[in-house]
Structure formats: C-alpha cells, structure tokens
Design a protein around this motif. Structure first.
Motif, short mmCIF file in Angstrom:
data_model
loop_
_atom_site.label_atom_id
_atom_site.label_comp_id
_atom_site.label_asym_id
_atom_site.label_seq_id
_atom_site.Cartn_x
_atom_site.Cartn_y
_atom_site.Cartn_z
N GLY A 94 0.86 -1.28 0.05
CA GLY A 94 0.08 0.12 0.05
C GLY A 94 0.92 1.33 -0.10
N MET A 95 2.08 1.06 0.49
CA MET A 95 2.92 2.64 0.67
C MET A 95 3.43 2.89 -0.72
N GLY A 96 3.46 2.34 -1.65
CA GLY A 96 4.19 2.35 -2.99
C GLY A 96 5.84 2.13 -2.42
N VAL A 97 6.65 2.43 -3.64
CA VAL A 97 8.01 2.25 -3.02
C VAL A 97 8.76 3.70 -3.13
N SER A 98 8.87 4.14 -2.11
CA SER A 98 9.20 5.66 -2.26
C SER A 98 10.79 5.94 -2.16
N ASP A 99 11.44 4.71 -2.20
CA ASP A 99 12.90 4.75 -1.96
C ASP A 99 13.64 3.44 -2.66
N PRO A 100 14.00 3.73 -3.91
CA PRO A 100 14.46 2.18 -4.35
C PRO A 100 15.55 1.73 -3.54
N ASP A 101 16.16 2.50 -2.76
CA ASP A 101 17.32 2.01 -1.58
C ASP A 101 16.63 1.42 -0.69
N GLU A 102 15.56 1.32 -0.49
CA GLU A 102 14.53 0.99 1.04
C GLU A 102 15.12 -0.67 1.19
N GLY A 103 15.37 -1.38 0.41
CA GLY A 103 15.54 -2.68 0.61
C GLY A 103 16.89 -3.14 0.58
N ALA A 145 -0.66 1.95 -11.02
CA ALA A 145 0.74 2.57 -11.14
C ALA A 145 0.34 4.14 -10.66
N GLN A 146 -0.43 4.70 -10.87
CA GLN A 146 -0.75 6.05 -10.27
C GLN A 146 -0.76 6.46 -8.78
N ALA A 147 -1.68 5.42 -8.46
CA ALA A 147 -1.88 5.10 -6.88
C ALA A 147 -0.61 4.98 -6.20
N SER A 148 0.21 3.76 -6.56
CA SER A 148 1.40 3.58 -6.19
C SER A 148 2.46 4.94 -6.08
N GLY A 149 2.56 5.47 -7.03
CA GLY A 149 3.28 6.81 -7.40
C GLY A 149 2.77 7.88 -6.16
N ALA A 150 1.43 7.92 -6.22
CA ALA A 150 0.99 9.08 -4.99
C ALA A 150 1.36 8.77 -3.65
N MET A 151 1.19 7.31 -3.52
CA MET A 151 1.59 7.12 -1.74
C MET A 151 3.13 7.32 -1.85
N ALA A 152 3.80 6.85 -2.78
CA ALA A 152 5.50 6.96 -2.64
C ALA A 152 5.75 8.52 -2.45
N ASP A 153 4.95 9.43 -3.22
CA ASP A 153 5.20 10.73 -2.97
C ASP A 153 4.76 11.31 -1.71
N ILE A 154 3.71 10.87 -1.13
CA ILE A 154 3.34 11.15 0.12
C ILE A 154 4.39 10.87 0.95
N ARG A 155 4.83 9.42 1.11
CA ARG A 155 6.01 8.86 1.82
C ARG A 155 7.42 9.75 1.90
#
Lengths: 185, 185
Positions: A155-164, B110-120
């Motif tokens: 649910g959180m998307g992947v905000s940081d490719p480095d996260e893992g 994809a857009q939803a994931s992107g939005a979540m990643a932006d917020i994080r």
DNA sequence: GTCTATAACTTGATAGAC
DNA sequence: GTCTATCAAGTTATAGAC
C-alpha cells in the motif's frame, strides 16, 4: 498434512504469485488456472470453490509461520536481527506468502485478517521475550510492519529504491541498537 | 480546482468508503453509485470511466497531502509528535483517503502507487528536517507506516485492539524520544 | 485427475429518454 | 444532470466426457 498432489501445490503457488504481482482483483480462477498450467475445471477439482482456495493459502501460511518462529528463536544472529533482516528481504517463500495473504486481508476475508493478526502477535511475543521491554518490542515490530508495507508494496508504494538494500538494513539495525540495553539476543 | 458539484464529491466519498470498509474488489461502479445515492449512469456522467474515478480520488489525496504537510510544519507539538499521533488515529479525512488509495496501490494502479510514494517521500523529508539524522527519521517513518498497516488494516490485520489507544501512543512517543537528542521539534 | 462446454451472474460502459 | 435500458466481456461454478 495429508499427501498433497503436485498440481495442488502448483495452484497455490500460482495464486500467491498473482496476488503479489497483480493484486487481488487479477487473481481470478481463470488466471490462477492458466498460471498453474491446469484448466479451470482441473483447479476446481482440487479446490471446490474460490473460498477453498483462499483457505488453502491461509493454511499454508499458518504452517510456515510456526516453522519461521522456530527458525527465529534458533537464529545465531539473534531474534531481532533475524526479524529485521527477513522483513526487508521479502524474497523467502514465507515472506511471499505473507504478502499474498495480506492482499486478501484487505478485501473482506475475515480469516485472512485473523491469520495476519496471529502472525503479528507471535512476532510481538517473540521479540518481547528477546528484548525484555514491551514498548521497545512494539516499536521494533512496527518498523518491520513498515518494511513489509514498503518492500512488499503493501500500500505504501515504493518511495525509495534503496529501501531494501543491504546498506539500509545495517543503518536501520544501528538505530534499533540504540533502543536496546546490550544486544538484541 | 473547478467548482465541483455535490454529487461528484459524494461519489468520491462513497468510493473511498467502500475501498476502506470492503476492499478494492467490492468497490464496483454499481456499489459506489448505490452508496452515493445516484444511478450508475449518473456516476458515469461525472467520471467517464472507472479509471477517471480512481484518478479523481488520487487528485483529492494529493491536494490533502499538501495541506497536511503545512499543518505538520505548523504543529505546536512539533513535527514528530504530530506525525505519530495522526498515524495512529486514522480517522481524519486525510488518513481515510490514504488508506483508500493504498488499497488501490495494491492492485495494479501505477498512479496510486506513485501518489503513495510521493506522500511517503514528503513525510521522510519533513521528519528528516525536524530530527536532523536521516536514519532516525527513516526509523520513525517506518514505525508510522507500521501504524497505518495496523490501524488502517493495510494487510496486517488487527493483532492488538489496544494498538490505536491513547495510552499506546504515549508509550510509543516515549520510545521514539529515546532516539532523539533533545526534543523532536 | 483433468478437460471442455456451458449456465448464471457481475462488471464496466454506451445510448438515449427525461 | 440524472435515469433506465441494454450490451459485451469477464467471473464463479456445474455437468459430464475422457
């Protein structure tokens, strides 16, 4: 644990894989059957309904969870480090199954939610025994929930490719070490 | 921000509510229309397709996110405490919208994931500015991801009915305080 | 044990009335 | 702006052949 045919296991593998890679919506009986290399009729011989298929995956998760707790307790690097490392690298069969069932838990599958809650309770208890303080244990388990949410795309998307990455684990372990009196064993 | 009709907003509310309470699969056009008190045809006048409906919710989330970051920076209790408290109590409109979009992100949106990643990313940056150390900031944001995963039932089930209680927040804040040099402002 | 065919229903989308 | 058909495609499940 009755003898289970290879096809039955392949169907569960395919179901989990589809849940992880394409979400609950895409994990239809048609798609699962195709991915497992059987016909829909063949699938429905092994699992009489979609609900039975879901139950099958949840049962598999429960078995895996018991085995993982044993492994965690026996881990030479200690409970906390084992726990954090396996939460970042979601590549093990156990982790993959967790992500798959987590997807189901977001639907309306009460059993899936229950199974996830059971696992988390087990983690909390095990980490608590290891670190002593309940609040510290809770903080650690929360961080690992967060790691699942990120690396498993819960649910959180992947905000940081480095996260893992390996390096990021070490840095996180260093932060956690600041919360512990001596070592996390 | 064109003037939006009441019906349009009601549809978005109903869509978010269905996503949260019953999951992505239950959030069909039929169900959303019924919950919003319009017909399917009426819904499709406002949102020409299901994809447009999803985009509408994501846009709403983006607007809310900017406003929340401003509120967080202005919070008298400090960034970290504001952040932790609002992650535990998932009752605000912003939090509800996050959970709803997080459900979509688990599908293949994809857009939803992107939005979540932006917020994080925005959270991480803001907390990092507040606490100084990037690793400490990451640990804090991970805990809050974990809180969302738990209280918002983002896959983890609800292992502890006490997880969202006032007292549990205070205890968690106390653990976090141990990670910070002076105070979390 | 596995397949094909098909039934019964749901879902997203269109057309046109009001 | 909103509604009522209506449609094609997709979804779960059954029946019966092999």
């Amino acid at each position: 644990m009755a003898k289970q045919t290879a096809a039955r296991e392949r169907v569960l593998d395919a179901f989990a894989e589809l849940l992880i890679e394409e979400g609950e919506r895409a994990a239809t009986l048609d798609a699962v059957a195709a991915a497992a290399g059987v016909s829909k009729g063949g699938l429905l011989y092994h699992f009489g309904s979609k609900e039975a298929l879901v139950d099958g995956l949840i049962d598999r998760l429960s078995e895996m969870s018991e085995a993982d707790t044993a492994r965690m307790l026996a881990a030479p690097e200690g409970v906390v480090e084992y726990f954090v490392r396996t939460s970042v690298d979601c590549g093990t069969p156990f982790d993959r199954t967790i992500i798959a069932v987590a997807r189901l838990a977001q639907g309306q599958h009460a059993q899936a939610s229950g199974a996830m809650a059971d696992i988390r309770r087990s983690w909390l208890r095990t980490v608590e025994d290891a670190v002593g303080d309940p609040d510290t244990a809770r903080a650690i388990v929360l961080m690992c929930d967060g790691l699942y949410a990120n690396t498993g795309q819960l649910g959180m998307g992947v905000s940081d490719p480095d996260e893992g990455s390996d390096e990021s684990i070490e840095r996180l372990l260093a932060v956690i070490a600041r919360l512990l009196p001596a070592d996390g064993r």
